[in-house]
Design a protein around this motif. Structure first.
Motif, short mmCIF file in Angstrom:
data_model
loop_
_atom_site.label_atom_id
_atom_site.label_comp_id
_atom_site.label_asym_id
_atom_site.label_seq_id
_atom_site.Cartn_x
_atom_site.Cartn_y
_atom_site.Cartn_z
N MET A 108 -61.67 -17.95 54.85
CA MET A 108 -61.66 -16.48 54.87
C MET A 108 -60.80 -15.88 53.76
SD MET A 108 -61.89 -15.29 58.85
CE MET A 108 -60.84 -16.51 59.62
N VAL A 109 -59.85 -16.66 53.23
CA VAL A 109 -59.06 -16.23 52.07
C VAL A 109 -58.93 -17.42 51.14
CG1 VAL A 109 -57.73 -14.56 53.45
CG2 VAL A 109 -56.80 -16.85 53.03
N HIS A 110 -58.59 -17.14 49.89
CA HIS A 110 -58.28 -18.23 48.96
C HIS A 110 -56.98 -17.90 48.24
CE1 HIS A 110 -60.35 -15.42 46.22
NE2 HIS A 110 -59.64 -15.99 45.27
N ALA A 111 -56.21 -18.94 47.96
CA ALA A 111 -54.92 -18.78 47.33
C ALA A 111 -55.08 -18.61 45.82
CB ALA A 111 -54.02 -19.99 47.62
N VAL A 112 -54.31 -17.68 45.26
CA VAL A 112 -54.30 -17.44 43.82
C VAL A 112 -52.89 -17.68 43.32
CG1 VAL A 112 -54.70 -15.75 41.99
CG2 VAL A 112 -56.13 -15.72 44.04
N GLU A 113 -52.71 -18.71 42.53
CA GLU A 113 -51.39 -19.05 42.01
C GLU A 113 -51.04 -18.16 40.83
OE1 GLU A 113 -49.87 -21.01 43.87
OE2 GLU A 113 -51.54 -21.95 44.94
N GLY A 114 -49.77 -17.83 40.71
CA GLY A 114 -49.32 -17.01 39.60
C GLY A 114 -47.84 -17.19 39.38
N GLN A 115 -47.26 -16.29 38.60
CA GLN A 115 -45.83 -16.34 38.33
C GLN A 115 -45.25 -14.93 38.40
OE1 GLN A 115 -45.51 -18.29 34.47
NE2 GLN A 115 -44.97 -20.23 35.46
N MET A 116 -44.01 -14.86 38.86
CA MET A 116 -43.28 -13.61 38.88
C MET A 116 -42.30 -13.61 37.71
SD MET A 116 -40.84 -12.06 41.91
CE MET A 116 -42.20 -12.10 43.09
N LEU A 120 -40.97 -17.50 38.12
CA LEU A 120 -41.00 -17.90 39.52
C LEU A 120 -42.45 -18.02 40.01
CD1 LEU A 120 -39.06 -18.44 41.90
CD2 LEU A 120 -39.36 -16.04 42.56
N PRO A 121 -42.85 -19.20 40.49
CA PRO A 121 -44.23 -19.37 40.95
C PRO A 121 -44.50 -18.56 42.21
CG PRO A 121 -42.94 -21.32 41.45
CD PRO A 121 -42.06 -20.44 40.61
N THR A 122 -45.65 -17.93 42.27
CA THR A 122 -46.02 -17.12 43.42
C THR A 122 -47.42 -17.52 43.89
OG1 THR A 122 -47.05 -15.38 42.08
CG2 THR A 122 -44.69 -15.15 42.56
N THR A 123 -47.71 -17.16 45.14
CA THR A 123 -49.04 -17.37 45.70
C THR A 123 -49.50 -16.08 46.36
OG1 THR A 123 -48.57 -19.71 46.14
CG2 THR A 123 -50.47 -18.74 47.25
N ARG A 124 -50.66 -15.60 45.94
CA ARG A 124 -51.29 -14.45 46.58
C ARG A 124 -52.55 -14.93 47.29
NH1 ARG A 124 -49.27 -9.56 44.39
NH2 ARG A 124 -47.92 -9.92 42.59
N TYR A 125 -52.96 -14.18 48.31
CA TYR A 125 -54.14 -14.58 49.08
C TYR A 125 -55.15 -13.44 49.06
CZ TYR A 125 -51.48 -18.55 50.80
OH TYR A 125 -50.75 -19.71 50.87
N GLN A 126 -56.35 -13.76 48.61
CA GLN A 126 -57.40 -12.76 48.54
C GLN A 126 -58.57 -13.17 49.43
OE1 GLN A 126 -57.94 -12.45 44.16
NE2 GLN A 126 -57.05 -10.41 44.37
N ALA A 127 -59.15 -12.16 50.08
CA ALA A 127 -60.26 -12.42 51.00
C ALA A 127 -61.46 -12.96 50.23
CB ALA A 127 -60.63 -11.15 51.75
N THR A 128 -62.11 -13.95 50.81
CA THR A 128 -63.32 -14.49 50.19
C THR A 128 -64.56 -13.71 50.61
OG1 THR A 128 -63.53 -16.07 52.01
CG2 THR A 128 -62.37 -16.82 50.05
#
Length: 249
Positions: A108-116, A120-128
């Protein structure tokens, strides 16, 4: 409990998830709301029931949902009804991440890796599939628009959404003021949802932290623990050295 139906914690989290940014609205109060949503879901499943302002286990049989069953077992271990405000105000380390990971496993969601700040590594979650979130939102919109008493599940979801402050996220600005007011009014249509929603708001207002006169250090009224003392049976996450990954709010 069958897995064909989404649980209230899952629905509350999907409501709070911004489809554009992948962040969650009201992250701090949302953690309290997820703990409260577990109580309502267990009540809908017939495992617990309100006893005044307390929660009592009436059927300790597992539901089949691991996260709910963990909460049910912790309630059972208390041995006596626990005040909703004390349960919700207790440490719930990693509960939001637990549900985000579950939604990811369910697709139902997928993780999107990024950086702050580029470091600093971050993870956001977006609906599929935004259709799921739209269906949940449509239930609230219908209850608000028609004024017809909603089913207990939708009424409880509305109560929790109001309690954690999602009203201004779902119905922003001056044009959403009447909808936010009607969202708040839906709290009266489900006794358990209302009890839990008021407990969530009481915790945010500090009501759960008021010590009983003469209570020993480290204990609050009704036997609740202080904010620094972990609830019985709730594991404490160790501090990790090095750079931690941040879950974007």
């Amino acid at each position: 409990m069958g897995r064909s139906r989404r649980t209230l914690p899952e629905e509350l989290l999907l409501l709070a998830l911004d489809p554009t940014t992948g962040t969650t609205a009201q992250p701090q109060s949302l953690d309290l709301g997820l703990a409260g949503a577990q109580l309502v879901e267990l009540a809908l499943a017939g495992r617990i029931a309100p006893d005044g302002d307390r929660i009592a286990v009436v059927v300790p049989r597992p539901t089949g949902d691991p996260t709910l069953d963990c909460a049910l077992e912790l309630l059972r271990r208390r041995g006596a009804p626990v005040r909703a405000v004390h349960w919700i105000g207790g440490p719930r380390l990693g509960l939001r991440q637990t549900y985000l990971s579950h939604l990811e496993r369910c697709g139902m969601v997928h993780a999107v890796e990024g950086q702050m700040c580029g470091v600093l590594p971050t993870t956001r979650y977006q609906a599929t599939d935004n259709e799921i979130s739209r269906e949940i939102r449509a239930r609230l919109d219908s209850a608000i628009r028609t004024g017809v008493p909603p089913d207990p599940r939708t009424a409880a979801l509305a109560a929790l959404a109001h309690a954690v402050g999602l009203g201004k996220h779902l119905y922003p600005g001056n044009e959403g003021r009447s909808s936010r007011s009607r969202l708040r009014d839906l709290i009266r249509h489900d006794p358990m949802g209302g009890l839990v929603a008021h407990a969530v708001m009481d915790v945010q207002n500090g009501a759960a932290a008021q010590p009983r006169r003469g209570a020993p250090p480290g204990r609050q009224a009704g036997g609740a623990r202080s904010a620094t003392e972990p609830a019985r049976g709730v594991p404490v996450q160790p501090h990790r050295a090095g750079m931690a990954r941040v879950v974007a709010h």
